[in-house]
Scaffold this motif. Structure first.
Motif, PDB file in Angstrom:
ATOM      1  N   GLY A   9       8.862   2.129   3.345  1.00 36.28           N
ATOM      2  CA  GLY A   9       7.806   1.873   2.377  1.00 36.28           C
ATOM      3  C   GLY A   9       7.500   3.091   1.521  1.00 36.28           C
ATOM      4  N   LEU A  10       7.477   4.259   2.149  1.00 34.32           N
ATOM      5  CA  LEU A  10       7.221   5.496   1.403  1.00 34.32           C
ATOM      6  C   LEU A  10       8.381   5.828   0.463  1.00 34.32           C
ATOM      7  CD1 LEU A  10       5.568   7.694   4.172  1.00 34.32           C
ATOM      8  CD2 LEU A  10       4.470   6.780   2.117  1.00 34.32           C
ATOM      9  N   LEU A  11       9.621   5.544   0.905  1.00 37.14           N
ATOM     10  CA  LEU A  11      10.768   5.760   0.018  1.00 37.14           C
ATOM     11  C   LEU A  11      10.710   4.824  -1.183  1.00 37.14           C
ATOM     12  CD1 LEU A  11      13.678   6.272   2.588  1.00 37.14           C
ATOM     13  CD2 LEU A  11      12.646   7.990   1.087  1.00 37.14           C
ATOM     14  N   ALA A  12      10.240   3.584  -0.946  1.00 41.43           N
ATOM     15  CA  ALA A  12      10.043   2.653  -2.068  1.00 41.43           C
ATOM     16  C   ALA A  12       9.004   3.224  -3.028  1.00 41.43           C
ATOM     17  CB  ALA A  12       9.608   1.286  -1.555  1.00 41.43           C
ATOM     18  N   GLY A  25      -7.005   0.492   3.310  1.00 40.68           N
ATOM     19  CA  GLY A  25      -6.378   0.015   2.088  1.00 40.68           C
ATOM     20  C   GLY A  25      -7.268   0.204   0.870  1.00 40.68           C
ATOM     21  N   LEU A  26      -8.551  -0.073   1.021  1.00 39.67           N
ATOM     22  CA  LEU A  26      -9.492   0.135  -0.088  1.00 39.67           C
ATOM     23  C   LEU A  26      -9.564   1.610  -0.476  1.00 39.67           C
ATOM     24  CD1 LEU A  26     -12.379  -2.287   0.977  1.00 39.67           C
ATOM     25  CD2 LEU A  26     -10.709  -2.624  -0.860  1.00 39.67           C
ATOM     26  N   LEU A  36       0.835  -1.207   0.000  1.00 40.46           N
ATOM     27  CA  LEU A  36       0.000   0.000   0.000  1.00 40.46           C
ATOM     28  C   LEU A  36       0.866   1.252   0.000  1.00 40.46           C
ATOM     29  CD1 LEU A  36      -2.868  -0.922   2.487  1.00 40.46           C
ATOM     30  CD2 LEU A  36      -3.110  -0.413   0.053  1.00 40.46           C
ATOM     31  N   LEU A  37       1.933   1.238   0.795  1.00 42.39           N
ATOM     32  CA  LEU A  37       2.838   2.385   0.837  1.00 42.39           C
ATOM     33  C   LEU A  37       3.491   2.605  -0.521  1.00 42.39           C
ATOM     34  CD1 LEU A  37       4.484   1.686   4.309  1.00 42.39           C
ATOM     35  CD2 LEU A  37       2.948   3.573   3.766  1.00 42.39           C
ATOM     36  N   GLU A  38       3.841   1.507  -1.184  1.00 43.99           N
ATOM     37  CA  GLU A  38       4.437   1.632  -2.508  1.00 43.99           C
ATOM     38  C   GLU A  38       3.431   2.187  -3.501  1.00 43.99           C
ATOM     39  OE1 GLU A  38       6.491  -1.335  -5.745  1.00 43.99           O
ATOM     40  OE2 GLU A  38       6.878  -1.704  -3.621  1.00 43.99           O
ATOM     41  N   PHE A  39       2.137   1.864  -3.311  1.00 45.68           N
ATOM     42  CA  PHE A  39       1.114   2.362  -4.216  1.00 45.68           C
ATOM     43  C   PHE A  39       0.697   3.795  -3.908  1.00 45.68           C
ATOM     44  CE2 PHE A  39       0.776  -1.704  -6.123  1.00 45.68           C
ATOM     45  CZ  PHE A  39       0.119  -1.505  -7.324  1.00 45.68           C
ATOM     46  N   MET A  40       1.442   4.465  -3.005  1.00 40.81           N
ATOM     47  CA  MET A  40       1.295   5.913  -2.864  1.00 40.81           C
ATOM     48  C   MET A  40       2.026   6.630  -3.992  1.00 40.81           C
ATOM     49  SD  MET A  40      -0.641   6.682  -0.323  1.00 40.81           S
ATOM     50  CE  MET A  40      -0.235   8.393   0.031  1.00 40.81           C
TER      51      MET A  40
END
Length: 316
Positions: free
Chosen positions: A150-153, A278-279, A94-98
């Motif tokens: 995760g946010l850096l990813a 997440g949704l 989810l963090l990557e999908f930011m």
């Protein structure tokens, strides 16, 4: 649609399979190197036999290939693999999908392109959904370093989306993937020190905490063949047949697939707030990404839209 669907579910196995390597004694960066080296060498060998033209790199594109290897492959994969040691796979994804939200900010602030209101609504919704996922009202109950990684990813993944503006007919996507993975493995050698990897661990079995027991070699081969090589090849072919918006929509199944696989194999579950948030994150990211892609398509650029590589996300 079928290619994109299967590709997203193949990608979903990368995080859970990596947890078996980590449980067997490999450090996250060592697991990343093993994955990139194995997949890169395999793709190079296959393309050299069946499509050697794809491996040609125009001299003017060398800096682009280098940045792609460092940011879009090594950066995304290494940060994601470290993040999943501190967070559930579903939340790390989810963090990557930011990344689409970060692309919205880049397009508006750096490029000065006006976007549809839907892009901003989607970005805000994704941020709100992320706050629900991490239960921000309780002081970030999740690991803070894991969230940052995760946010850096996601930021590196956003760079991958943005780099798609430079794609042209002189670059073969499969060749770019093969050289990108191989280049990432080379870049990571000083950090992963492959000569110190406990290679003997591949001969045994591993059991992540709360998970099923699997042979480590089987987990590694599945991660390389299915979650990397097959996933990328199917994704590249899918994105050539679908619009960017449709491809991005199907790609979000990776988050759902990753969560399901992690639950089945390594015993990870998400709470009610993580599922609801997440949704919201996925809905907001899709809205932002689709609106950004529409704006990009309207610009006189020679390449595909910004979000086209979402169907072959390197997130994981």
């Amino acid at each position: 649609m079928a290619l994109a669907f299967v590709s997203s579910w193949c990608f979903a196995f990368s995080g859970p399979m990596a947890k078996y390597l980590i449980a067997a004694g490999l450090a996250p960066i060592e697991a990343v190197w093993a994955r990139m080296a194995g997949a890169g060498l395999l793709l190079l060998a296959v393309l050299a036999l069946v499509r050697p033209r794809a491996l040609r790199i125009p001299r003017s594109r060398l800096p682009f290939f280098g940045l792609y290897a460092i940011m879009a492959v090594a950066g995304v994969q290494s940060l994601y693999f470290v993040a999943i040691t501190r967070l559930p796979v579903g939340i790390a994804l989810l963090l990557e999908f930011m990344a689409p939200v970060m692309v919205v900010a880049w397009v508006r602030i750096v490029r000065g392109i006006r976007l549809a209101r839907a892009a901003y609504v989607g970005a805000v919704a994704a941020v709100i959904g992320l706050a629900i996922v991490v239960e921000a009202w309780q002081g970030l109950r999740l690991d803070a370093l894991g969230l940052l990684l995760g946010l850096l990813a996601g930021a590196c993944c956003a760079g991958y989306f943005i780099m798609s503006d430079s794609f042209g007919d002189d670059v073969d996507p499969l060749g770019l993937i093969a050289w990108g993975m191989t280049g990432a493995a080379v870049v990571l050698i000083p950090f992963s020190r492959p000569w110190d990897i406990p290679w003997g661990a591949f001969a045994g079995s591993a059991t992540p905490e709360g998970g099923q027991t699997l042979p480590v070699l089987a987990a590694y081969l599945w991660m390389v063949l299915i979650a990397t090589v097959v996933a990328y090849i199917l994704g590249v072919n899918a994105v050539r047949r679908l619009s960017a918006a449709v491809g991005a929509t199907v790609a979000t199944l990776e988050v759902i697939g990753g969560t399901v696989v992690a639950w089945a194999l390594v015993g990870e579950t998400l709470g009610v707030f993580q599922i609801i948030g997440g949704l919201i994150v996925l809905s907001g990211a899709l809205l932002a990404q689709t609106a950004t892609g529409s704006a990009s398509a309207a610009q006189p650029t020679p390449a595909a839209s910004l979000d086209e590589p979402a169907a072959v996300s390197a997130r994981g």
